[in-house]
Design a protein around this motif. Structure first.
Motif, PDB file in Angstrom:
ATOM      1  N   LEU A  32       5.848 -10.189  -1.371  1.00  0.00           N
ATOM      2  CA  LEU A  32       5.097  -9.018  -1.397  1.00  0.00           C
ATOM      3  C   LEU A  32       4.287  -8.791  -0.354  1.00  0.00           C
ATOM      4  O   LEU A  32       4.101  -7.877   0.129  1.00  0.00           O
ATOM      5  N   HIS A  33       3.613  -9.986  -0.145  1.00  0.00           N
ATOM      6  CA  HIS A  33       2.764  -9.849   1.371  1.00  0.00           C
ATOM      7  C   HIS A  33       3.589  -9.414   2.396  1.00  0.00           C
ATOM      8  O   HIS A  33       3.328  -8.269   3.211  1.00  0.00           O
ATOM      9  N   ARG A  34       4.849  -9.757   2.589  1.00  0.00           N
ATOM     10  CA  ARG A  34       5.658  -9.384   3.474  1.00  0.00           C
ATOM     11  C   ARG A  34       5.836  -7.780   3.552  1.00  0.00           C
ATOM     12  O   ARG A  34       6.218  -7.142   4.588  1.00  0.00           O
ATOM     13  N   PHE A  35       6.243  -7.298   2.278  1.00  0.00           N
ATOM     14  CA  PHE A  35       6.253  -5.982   1.892  1.00  0.00           C
ATOM     15  C   PHE A  35       5.017  -5.121   2.536  1.00  0.00           C
ATOM     16  O   PHE A  35       5.211  -4.265   3.136  1.00  0.00           O
ATOM     17  N   SER A  64      -9.679 -17.280  10.918  1.00  0.00           N
ATOM     18  CA  SER A  64      -9.184 -18.274  10.064  1.00  0.00           C
ATOM     19  C   SER A  64      -8.106 -17.925   9.171  1.00  0.00           C
ATOM     20  O   SER A  64      -7.073 -18.381   8.658  1.00  0.00           O
ATOM     21  N   LEU A  65      -8.053 -16.633   8.701  1.00  0.00           N
ATOM     22  CA  LEU A  65      -7.217 -15.919   7.731  1.00  0.00           C
ATOM     23  C   LEU A  65      -5.574 -15.999   8.521  1.00  0.00           C
ATOM     24  O   LEU A  65      -4.928 -16.242   8.043  1.00  0.00           O
ATOM     25  N   ALA A  66      -5.787 -15.319   9.685  1.00  0.00           N
ATOM     26  CA  ALA A  66      -4.475 -15.275  10.401  1.00  0.00           C
ATOM     27  C   ALA A  66      -3.910 -16.656  10.756  1.00  0.00           C
ATOM     28  O   ALA A  66      -2.811 -16.655  11.103  1.00  0.00           O
ATOM     29  N   ALA A  67      -4.776 -17.413  11.000  1.00  0.00           N
ATOM     30  CA  ALA A  67      -4.241 -18.884  11.348  1.00  0.00           C
ATOM     31  C   ALA A  67      -3.589 -19.735  10.207  1.00  0.00           C
ATOM     32  O   ALA A  67      -2.939 -20.649  10.698  1.00  0.00           O
ATOM     33  N   GLN A  68      -3.626 -18.869   8.984  1.00  0.00           N
ATOM     34  CA  GLN A  68      -3.126 -20.132   7.842  1.00  0.00           C
ATOM     35  C   GLN A  68      -1.469 -19.840   7.845  1.00  0.00           C
ATOM     36  O   GLN A  68      -0.913 -20.921   7.609  1.00  0.00           O
ATOM     37  N   ASN A  69      -0.714 -18.828   8.333  1.00  0.00           N
ATOM     38  CA  ASN A  69       0.549 -18.707   8.408  1.00  0.00           C
ATOM     39  C   ASN A  69       1.034 -17.439   9.035  1.00  0.00           C
ATOM     40  O   ASN A  69       0.367 -16.397   9.310  1.00  0.00           O
ATOM     41  N   ASP A  70       2.293 -17.536   9.533  1.00  0.00           N
ATOM     42  CA  ASP A  70       2.770 -16.195  10.086  1.00  0.00           C
ATOM     43  C   ASP A  70       2.755 -15.143   9.346  1.00  0.00           C
ATOM     44  O   ASP A  70       2.511 -13.821   9.882  1.00  0.00           O
ATOM     45  N   LEU A  72       0.304 -14.002   7.355  1.00  0.00           N
ATOM     46  CA  LEU A  72      -0.830 -13.433   7.321  1.00  0.00           C
ATOM     47  C   LEU A  72      -1.296 -13.108   8.851  1.00  0.00           C
ATOM     48  O   LEU A  72      -2.076 -12.078   8.833  1.00  0.00           O
ATOM     49  N   ARG A  73      -0.843 -13.849   9.656  1.00  0.00           N
ATOM     50  CA  ARG A  73      -1.188 -13.442  11.180  1.00  0.00           C
ATOM     51  C   ARG A  73      -0.469 -12.043  11.418  1.00  0.00           C
ATOM     52  O   ARG A  73      -1.039 -11.288  12.192  1.00  0.00           O
ATOM     53  N   GLU A  74       0.862 -11.844  10.830  1.00  0.00           N
ATOM     54  CA  GLU A  74       1.526 -10.452  11.196  1.00  0.00           C
ATOM     55  C   GLU A  74       0.608  -9.222  10.466  1.00  0.00           C
ATOM     56  O   GLU A  74       0.361  -8.366  11.091  1.00  0.00           O
ATOM     57  N   PHE A  75       0.167  -9.664   9.271  1.00  0.00           N
ATOM     58  CA  PHE A  75      -0.782  -8.562   8.836  1.00  0.00           C
ATOM     59  C   PHE A  75      -2.065  -8.184   9.327  1.00  0.00           C
ATOM     60  O   PHE A  75      -2.183  -7.044   9.567  1.00  0.00           O
ATOM     61  N   ALA A  76      -2.622  -9.104   9.859  1.00  0.00           N
ATOM     62  CA  ALA A  76      -3.903  -9.030  10.503  1.00  0.00           C
ATOM     63  C   ALA A  76      -3.469  -8.284  11.670  1.00  0.00           C
ATOM     64  O   ALA A  76      -4.343  -7.427  12.029  1.00  0.00           O
ATOM     65  N   GLU A  77      -2.625  -8.791  12.448  1.00  0.00           N
ATOM     66  CA  GLU A  77      -2.365  -7.909  13.839  1.00  0.00           C
ATOM     67  C   GLU A  77      -2.012  -6.512  13.453  1.00  0.00           C
ATOM     68  O   GLU A  77      -2.335  -5.702  14.139  1.00  0.00           O
ATOM     69  N   ALA A  78      -1.112  -6.192  12.508  1.00  0.00           N
ATOM     70  CA  ALA A  78      -0.979  -4.748  12.176  1.00  0.00           C
ATOM     71  C   ALA A  78      -2.224  -3.964  11.781  1.00  0.00           C
ATOM     72  O   ALA A  78      -2.441  -3.003  11.954  1.00  0.00           O
ATOM     73  N   TRP A  79      -3.083  -4.851  10.938  1.00  0.00           N
ATOM     74  CA  TRP A  79      -4.322  -4.263  10.468  1.00  0.00           C
ATOM     75  C   TRP A  79      -5.092  -3.812  11.626  1.00  0.00           C
ATOM     76  O   TRP A  79      -5.656  -2.805  11.642  1.00  0.00           O
ATOM     77  N   GLN A  80      -5.284  -4.570  12.661  1.00  0.00           N
ATOM     78  CA  GLN A  80      -6.224  -4.442  13.567  1.00  0.00           C
ATOM     79  C   GLN A  80      -5.523  -3.190  14.564  1.00  0.00           C
ATOM     80  O   GLN A  80      -6.434  -2.717  15.380  1.00  0.00           O
ATOM     81  N   ASP A  81      -4.163  -3.272  14.711  1.00  0.00           N
ATOM     82  CA  ASP A  81      -3.750  -2.258  15.714  1.00  0.00           C
ATOM     83  C   ASP A  81      -3.831  -0.843  14.942  1.00  0.00           C
ATOM     84  O   ASP A  81      -3.748  -0.155  15.961  1.00  0.00           O
ATOM     85  N   ALA A  82      -4.010  -0.562  13.832  1.00  0.00           N
ATOM     86  CA  ALA A  82      -4.322   0.838  13.337  1.00  0.00           C
ATOM     87  C   ALA A  82      -5.716   1.516  13.556  1.00  0.00           C
ATOM     88  O   ALA A  82      -6.694   0.315  13.626  1.00  0.00           O
ATOM     89  N   ASP A  83      -6.037   2.477  13.614  1.00  0.00           N
ATOM     90  CA  ASP A  83      -7.349   3.345  13.477  1.00  0.00           C
ATOM     91  C   ASP A  83      -7.768   3.319  12.108  1.00  0.00           C
ATOM     92  O   ASP A  83      -6.932   3.452  11.209  1.00  0.00           O
ATOM     93  N   LYS A  84      -9.007   3.147  11.848  1.00  0.00           N
ATOM     94  CA  LYS A  84      -9.674   3.066  10.530  1.00  0.00           C
ATOM     95  C   LYS A  84     -10.919   4.370  10.644  1.00  0.00           C
ATOM     96  O   LYS A  84     -11.554   4.371  11.553  1.00  0.00           O
ATOM     97  N   ILE A  85     -10.529   5.112   9.328  1.00  0.00           N
ATOM     98  CA  ILE A  85     -11.957   5.985   9.090  1.00  0.00           C
ATOM     99  C   ILE A  85     -12.388   5.570   7.886  1.00  0.00           C
ATOM    100  O   ILE A  85     -11.498   5.241   6.775  1.00  0.00           O
TER     101      ILE A  85
END
Length: 190
Positions: A32-35, A64-70, A72-85
């Motif tokens: 589900l996280h990959r989805f 430390s969240l992104a460091a747990q596994n690939d 979570l790292r992919e999610f963190a990177e995608a989240w950080q790459d987006a604009d937030k309002i």
């Protein structure tokens, strides 16, 4: 034009939080996280209420969240790459990059952002999503139905809004979660 997608996890009885404000019952399985990773990576902008923004900001503020596994790292990177309002009358300044604060939900502004965007927008947080649903600017509703009933709490959807929905996709995950994706027709308030 980009789509505005309201994505949320809910209990089977329709709540995003239980009566105590908890949502630990909605922690995603790996598949589900990959989805969700794919969904977040495809989005260019997130529209949040303050509480959800503060919960999600850890994807940038806690390495430390992104460091747990690939996954979570992919999610963190995608989240950080987006604009937030973030829609908030109380938050003084954001704790993350690529983030701006708006004091009020402005339908015309959201429509302008959608028209100019080359990637979809995700809206999260029941209260801010309620404004968008009532205004008729949400194009799709994506719900992860978790196999739990919490008996009360914060509902995922507002009262008094009638929406015709067209099922676009359904997926089952190992945890028993079913994700349903709907196209939203016109909204009317009762």
């Amino acid at each position: 034009m980009a789509k505005l997608i309201y994505g949320t996890n809910t209990s089977l009885d329709g709540y995003i939080e239980d009566a105590g404000g908890g949502f630990d019952w909605s922690e995603p399985s790996q598949d589900l996280h990959r989805f969700f990773n794919d969904l977040v990576a495809d989005a260019g902008t997130f529209l949040y209420g303050r509480r959800l923004y503060e919960a999600m900001a850890v994807w940038e503020t806690d390495p430390s969240l992104a460091a747990q596994n690939d996954v979570l790292r992919e999610f963190a990177e995608a989240w950080q790459d987006a604009d937030k309002i973030v829609y908030s009358r109380t938050l003084a300044e954001p704790s993350t990059r690529r983030t701006r604060i708006e004091r009020d939900f402005d339908v015309e502004q959201v429509n302008s952002i959608k028209a100019a965007a080359d990637r979809d927008l995700l809206i999260g947080g029941a209260e801010i999503a309620a404004h968008a649903l009532r205004a008729g600017v949400v194009d799709e509703y994506l719900v992860g139905l978790h196999p739990v009933m919490v008996g009360g709490g914060k509902p995922a959807l507002p009262n008094g809004v009638f929406l015709k929905l067209e099922l676009l996709d359904e997926r089952r995950f190992t945890s028993g979660v079913v994700v349903l994706r709907y196209r939203i027709g016109s909204a009317t308030s009762s």
